[in-house]
Structure formats: C-alpha cells, structure tokens
Design a protein around this motif. Structure first.
Motif, PDB file in Angstrom:
ATOM      1  N   ARG A 134       0.392  -1.215  -0.205  1.00  0.00           N
ATOM      2  CA  ARG A 134       0.302  -0.087  -0.021  1.00  0.00           C
ATOM      3  C   ARG A 134       0.558   1.282  -0.332  1.00  0.00           C
ATOM      4  O   ARG A 134      -0.110   2.405   0.407  1.00  0.00           O
ATOM      5  N   HIS A 135       1.989   1.110   0.121  1.00  0.00           N
ATOM      6  CA  HIS A 135       3.156   1.778  -0.562  1.00  0.00           C
ATOM      7  C   HIS A 135       2.646   3.012   1.192  1.00  0.00           C
ATOM      8  O   HIS A 135       3.290   4.263   1.036  1.00  0.00           O
ATOM      9  N   LEU A 136       2.682   2.697   2.464  1.00  0.00           N
ATOM     10  CA  LEU A 136       2.441   3.538   3.098  1.00  0.00           C
ATOM     11  C   LEU A 136       4.065   3.923   4.135  1.00  0.00           C
ATOM     12  O   LEU A 136       3.850   5.132   4.920  1.00  0.00           O
ATOM     13  N   ILE A 137       5.381   3.712   3.903  1.00  0.00           N
ATOM     14  CA  ILE A 137       6.580   3.493   3.647  1.00  0.00           C
ATOM     15  C   ILE A 137       6.953   3.629   2.737  1.00  0.00           C
ATOM     16  O   ILE A 137       6.428   3.438   1.720  1.00  0.00           O
ATOM     17  N   ASP A 138       8.110   4.368   3.219  1.00  0.00           N
ATOM     18  CA  ASP A 138       9.492   4.963   1.985  1.00  0.00           C
ATOM     19  C   ASP A 138      10.829   3.826   1.870  1.00  0.00           C
ATOM     20  O   ASP A 138      11.564   3.776   1.195  1.00  0.00           O
ATOM     21  N   PHE A 139      10.789   3.782   3.560  1.00  0.00           N
ATOM     22  CA  PHE A 139      12.426   2.761   3.950  1.00  0.00           C
ATOM     23  C   PHE A 139      11.506   1.938   4.738  1.00  0.00           C
ATOM     24  O   PHE A 139      10.851   2.281   5.712  1.00  0.00           O
ATOM     25  N   ALA A 140      11.695   0.869   4.381  1.00  0.00           N
ATOM     26  CA  ALA A 140      11.606  -0.629   5.108  1.00  0.00           C
ATOM     27  C   ALA A 140      12.546  -0.682   6.537  1.00  0.00           C
ATOM     28  O   ALA A 140      14.385  -0.835   5.661  1.00  0.00           O
ATOM     29  N   GLN A 141      12.287  -0.635   7.280  1.00  0.00           N
ATOM     30  CA  GLN A 141      13.778  -1.558   8.568  1.00  0.00           C
ATOM     31  C   GLN A 141      13.071  -2.703   9.345  1.00  0.00           C
ATOM     32  O   GLN A 141      13.590  -2.595  10.454  1.00  0.00           O
ATOM     33  N   PRO A 142      13.458  -4.174   8.244  1.00  0.00           N
ATOM     34  CA  PRO A 142      13.325  -4.930   9.015  1.00  0.00           C
ATOM     35  C   PRO A 142      14.620  -5.149  10.579  1.00  0.00           C
ATOM     36  O   PRO A 142      15.909  -5.090   9.707  1.00  0.00           O
ATOM     37  N   ASP A 143      14.246  -6.046  11.519  1.00  0.00           N
ATOM     38  CA  ASP A 143      15.450  -6.511  12.099  1.00  0.00           C
ATOM     39  C   ASP A 143      16.108  -8.086  11.720  1.00  0.00           C
ATOM     40  O   ASP A 143      15.335  -8.811  12.176  1.00  0.00           O
ATOM     41  N   ILE A 144      16.419  -8.001  11.002  1.00  0.00           N
ATOM     42  CA  ILE A 144      17.522  -9.184  10.658  1.00  0.00           C
ATOM     43  C   ILE A 144      17.379 -10.997  11.379  1.00  0.00           C
ATOM     44  O   ILE A 144      16.691 -11.565  11.416  1.00  0.00           O
ATOM     45  N   ARG A 166      15.535 -11.197   2.747  1.00  0.00           N
ATOM     46  CA  ARG A 166      15.406 -11.455   1.321  1.00  0.00           C
ATOM     47  C   ARG A 166      13.735 -11.146   0.965  1.00  0.00           C
ATOM     48  O   ARG A 166      14.005 -10.788  -0.066  1.00  0.00           O
ATOM     49  N   LYS A 167      13.497 -11.741   0.879  1.00  0.00           N
ATOM     50  CA  LYS A 167      11.423 -11.986   0.680  1.00  0.00           C
ATOM     51  C   LYS A 167      11.410 -10.526   1.186  1.00  0.00           C
ATOM     52  O   LYS A 167      10.581 -10.321   0.015  1.00  0.00           O
ATOM     53  N   ILE A 168      11.402  -9.858   2.472  1.00  0.00           N
ATOM     54  CA  ILE A 168      11.216  -8.806   2.566  1.00  0.00           C
ATOM     55  C   ILE A 168      11.455  -7.665   1.327  1.00  0.00           C
ATOM     56  O   ILE A 168      10.881  -7.075   1.075  1.00  0.00           O
ATOM     57  N   ALA A 169      12.795  -7.257   1.211  1.00  0.00           N
ATOM     58  CA  ALA A 169      13.818  -6.919   0.365  1.00  0.00           C
ATOM     59  C   ALA A 169      13.224  -7.227  -1.372  1.00  0.00           C
ATOM     60  O   ALA A 169      12.489  -5.398  -2.246  1.00  0.00           O
ATOM     61  N   ALA A 170      12.439  -8.506  -1.442  1.00  0.00           N
ATOM     62  CA  ALA A 170      12.066  -8.522  -3.119  1.00  0.00           C
ATOM     63  C   ALA A 170      10.369  -7.343  -2.978  1.00  0.00           C
ATOM     64  O   ALA A 170      10.222  -6.802  -4.214  1.00  0.00           O
ATOM     65  N   LEU A 171       9.837  -7.642  -1.633  1.00  0.00           N
ATOM     66  CA  LEU A 171       8.414  -6.977  -1.962  1.00  0.00           C
ATOM     67  C   LEU A 171       9.025  -5.852  -2.187  1.00  0.00           C
ATOM     68  O   LEU A 171       8.485  -4.572  -2.522  1.00  0.00           O
ATOM     69  N   ALA A 172       9.517  -5.046  -1.392  1.00  0.00           N
ATOM     70  CA  ALA A 172       9.495  -4.083  -1.018  1.00  0.00           C
ATOM     71  C   ALA A 172      10.845  -3.022  -2.732  1.00  0.00           C
ATOM     72  O   ALA A 172       9.732  -2.071  -3.182  1.00  0.00           O
ATOM     73  N   GLU A 173      11.254  -4.167  -3.624  1.00  0.00           N
ATOM     74  CA  GLU A 173      11.629  -3.587  -4.658  1.00  0.00           C
ATOM     75  C   GLU A 173      10.868  -3.373  -5.625  1.00  0.00           C
ATOM     76  O   GLU A 173      10.693  -2.856  -6.469  1.00  0.00           O
ATOM     77  N   VAL A 174       9.760  -4.754  -5.312  1.00  0.00           N
ATOM     78  CA  VAL A 174       8.425  -4.308  -6.114  1.00  0.00           C
ATOM     79  C   VAL A 174       7.913  -3.250  -6.656  1.00  0.00           C
ATOM     80  O   VAL A 174       7.405  -2.568  -6.974  1.00  0.00           O
ATOM     81  N   ASN A 175       7.556  -2.174  -4.671  1.00  0.00           N
ATOM     82  CA  ASN A 175       6.928  -1.749  -4.827  1.00  0.00           C
ATOM     83  C   ASN A 175       8.107  -0.200  -4.659  1.00  0.00           C
ATOM     84  O   ASN A 175       7.373   0.658  -4.527  1.00  0.00           O
ATOM     85  N   ARG A 176       9.215  -0.569  -5.462  1.00  0.00           N
ATOM     86  CA  ARG A 176      10.552   1.377  -5.318  1.00  0.00           C
ATOM     87  C   ARG A 176      10.260   2.033  -3.275  1.00  0.00           C
ATOM     88  O   ARG A 176      10.468   3.069  -3.783  1.00  0.00           O
ATOM     89  N   ILE A 177      10.084   0.351  -3.485  1.00  0.00           N
ATOM     90  CA  ILE A 177      10.580   0.859  -1.278  1.00  0.00           C
ATOM     91  C   ILE A 177      11.815   0.678  -1.068  1.00  0.00           C
ATOM     92  O   ILE A 177      12.491   0.194  -1.285  1.00  0.00           O
ATOM     93  N   GLN A 178      12.626   1.317  -0.255  1.00  0.00           N
ATOM     94  CA  GLN A 178      14.402   1.074  -0.073  1.00  0.00           C
ATOM     95  C   GLN A 178      14.497   0.579   1.304  1.00  0.00           C
ATOM     96  O   GLN A 178      13.547   0.867   1.879  1.00  0.00           O
TER      97      GLN A 178
END
Length: 395
Positions: free
Chosen positions: A275-285, A295-307
């Motif tokens: 839903r593009h609610l954030i611009d930067f995703a900050q998971p704690d690995i 890695r899967k979170i990052a791929a989902l973020a990449e699809v939505n142009r989120i860093q």
C-alpha cells in the motif's frame, strides 16, 4: 577430512574451492549438491545470553563446522533462548544446507507464531547460512547472489545533534544522521527538528526517530509542521498497532516515513509495502525471520520501489548479518551501525568485527558470517533481566 571452523574462516576449504562460480551471480545447482554431498548433519544447539541483551546460538555439525546466529527480542531474551532450544529436537540429524526447507518447517508447523518464536527462527536461520558459507568457502553475501555494491553506506545515530557531534560525524565521512526526538510536547519536537536542520544545513540528510511515542493526532501535527525541512525520513512516529493509522499519515504528508524493526515476516510487512505506506523498510534481521525472510521482504519492497534500511543496534555478529544482506540487496539505502571497537567487543568476536571507514562499511570477505563467539568472554557478561518502570520504559 573434518572441516574445522579455523579452516573455513581462513578460506582453506579446498574440497569445494574449484567448484565455486566466479561470476558473483550465485551458486549453481551442482555446487549446492556438492554442499549436500559433504554429509553435514546438525548435532546440537547451544544458546548464550550476554548483557545487556544479546542472544546467540551456536549450531553444531558432524563435520566440525559451527554456525553462529543472533536473535533480538528486547525484554524477552530468556524466552527467546528457550524458544531456540525448543527447535533442537526438530533439527538434530537434519541437513543444515537445506535452509529454506528447515525455515518453512520451523515456521509453518507450530500452532503459535510471532515474538520470541520468530526471533528464534531468525537466529537459527542465520546460523545455517553461516554453516553453508563456511562449507563452501564463501561469504554469505556471495551465496545470496553476490555483492551489488563495493561498500556499504552507513548513517550516524545520536540522541541529540550538537555542533560537536555534527563536526565529528562529518570528519568520519557520514552524510546522513538520524536523531532521537526529545521527550515532551510536539511543539518541543518541532522546535528541536528545526534547530537540527539549521545546524546541519540543507545538504546533510537528516532523519528523526520517534520510537512510536506519538498518538496519530500528534504525529500528523508534527509531520505537517516539518514538511519544509526536507527530512530523510521520520521513523516510527506511531506504534504498529493499526495499519490504517499509517494510511492516514501517508495520505497527509509528503515527508518520507520509515518503520519495521518490530514488524515480523513478509506477511507483517506486506500491507506497509503493497500500500506504499512507508518509504524505507527497516526489518531487524535477527527478529523478522532471519536472512531468508529479510530477502523476501526486500524483494517485496523492491517491487513497490521502497528502499531498505535494516535496523542495526547489534553487536558485531548481528552487524555482520546486516552487512551481508546490504551487500547483496539492490534496493538497500543505508545501514544503522554503532561502535565495534571496545575491547570487550573485540575479545568477544576475536577481532572479527565490522570494518567502517569514511562513512562506509567494508563488505565482509570471510567465509560464512565471518566471525566467531568466544564463550569465555561471553561468560564475563552474563545476562541480567531488568524490569523497567511503567512510565514509558518497556520491560
């Protein structure tokens, strides 16, 4: 021949050396099969709690390779260590190179999920990647597809911004800083943010960390009043209890939003990313599900142009996990770090700590995770549970 930790860290695993791909694009199916052909089997798990809040696991194998993993679950360290050990009966005798299969079993089979249970899987997952890297004589980021950058940008963190702190960070080559918002009124937070921006000038990237302390109404007031300051992001302005509150914030501000250190798994991140609610995703690995899930979170973020800007107030082992991830993640932005040069830190990891210079961290280049845990040093700082006050300090 028994493969020892010493041999792996020295890069002397000749068994598979000739089979490594030289392109940096990943490992072939043939190489993966050669890893399995080593006959690695998990023989035991052991946890270590180190003050103030570090949770480590060692995963032992029949070939002498020991994987090191780390979990983070503030105030639930004992529960997380117990959750790690609950998995030992499932893992004994299993092939540690079948990382995805083991992740799915550990996550999908139990009836209950979340919190210490997911943090436990995170630690085990990291340790399994460490084992695989040592067995193949490769750093983890090479197993993740290879590095997409030559070094890893870091950002500074501080509880306040003063001219002295700013000068010190500039001398270290730091070009972005996250500052902790002061406690108190929204007006005081706005005034502090304006003071910081004036101090660092228009070009230094400035972020503000809120710790989820504001109500949604207060957050909207703050974000409205700092629109003109060109902030890098505002982190955790509110809690993660209601995604619709985040939708309200997103609809009412152009200031970038960041969050994620307390969000678990790709399913937890999905509404924020899709839903593009954030611009930067900050998971704690060390808590979101480990490297496999990050890695899967990052791929989902990449699809939505989120860093990606992973959470990182860890000691050296946790920091190295982040750096391997950062090296191989295309949509990585910058990494939170801390100082890794104390004598205790150096002794705990036998000098195998992250290398940071001129605003960047070097890519880890040793096989696997690239560090060790000295058990004798760890025992010098035993974990002590601390109950904090009810006045806003989580216990």
């Amino acid at each position: 021949m028994q493969i020892t930790r010493r041999h792996a860290l020295m890069g002397a695993s000749a068994i598979l050396g000739a089979a490594m791909l030289g392109t940096g694009t990943g490992l072939s199916a043939e190489t993966r099969e050669k890893a399995r052909a080593l006959g690695l089997r998990i023989t035991a798990l052991k946890t270590f709690l180190v003050a103030p809040r570090s949770i480590f696991v060692k995963v032992y194998t029949n070939q002498g390779i020991t994987g090191l993993g780390v979990a983070l679950q503030t105030s639930k360290e004992v529960a997380t260590a117990a959750a790690i050990m609950e998995n030992e009966r499932v893992l004994i005798g299993r092939d540690p190179t079948r990382i995805e299969a083991l992740w799915q079993e550990l996550y999908q089979a139990p009836r209950w999920r979340g919190g210490p249970l997911t943090a436990a899987i995170s630690a085990i997952d990291i340790a399994l990647w460490d084992i695989l890297g040592q067995a193949l004589g490769q750093p983890i980021h090479q197993l993740l597809g290879g590095a997409v950058r030559d070094s890893i940008r870091i950002y500074g963190s501080t509880m306040d911004m003063t001219p002295a702190i700013f000068a010190e960070q500039k001398a270290q080559g730091i070009t972005a800083t996250r500052v902790q918002a002061p406690k108190g009124s929204v007006g005081a937070m706005i005034a502090a943010t304006r003071r910081w921006r004036e101090m660092v000038g228009p070009d230094h990237e400035l972020a503000v960390h809120m710790d989820g302390t504001l109500s949604t109404r207060e957050a909207m007031q703050y974000l409205h009043r700092v629109e003109d300051l060109n902030l890098l992001w505002v982190e955790e302005p509110i809690q993660m209890d209601d995604v619709e509150d985040w939708a309200m914030l997103r609809a009412r501000t152009t200031t970038p939003l960041a969050t994620g250190e307390r969000v678990l798994t790709k399913w937890g991140f999905a509404p924020y990313l899709n839903r593009h609610l954030i611009d930067f995703a900050q998971p704690d690995i060390a808590s979101c599900g480990g490297l496999s899930e990050a890695r899967k979170i990052a791929a989902l973020a990449e699809v939505n142009r989120i860093q990606m800007a992973p959470h990182g107030p860890h000691e050296s082992a946790g920091a190295l996990v982040n750096l391997h991830f950062d090296a191989a993640t295309p949509n990585f932005f910058a990494q939170e770090v801390r100082d890794y040069t104390s004598q205790f830190e150096l002794d705990l990891h036998e000098g195998l700590v992250p290398q940071i210079k001129d605003g960047f961290a070097a890519l880890p280049d040793r096989p696997g995770l690239g560090t060790v845990l000295n058990e004798k040093i760890a025992a010098q700082r035993p974990y002590i549970a601390i109950t904090r006050s009810a006045e806003g300090r989580a216990f």
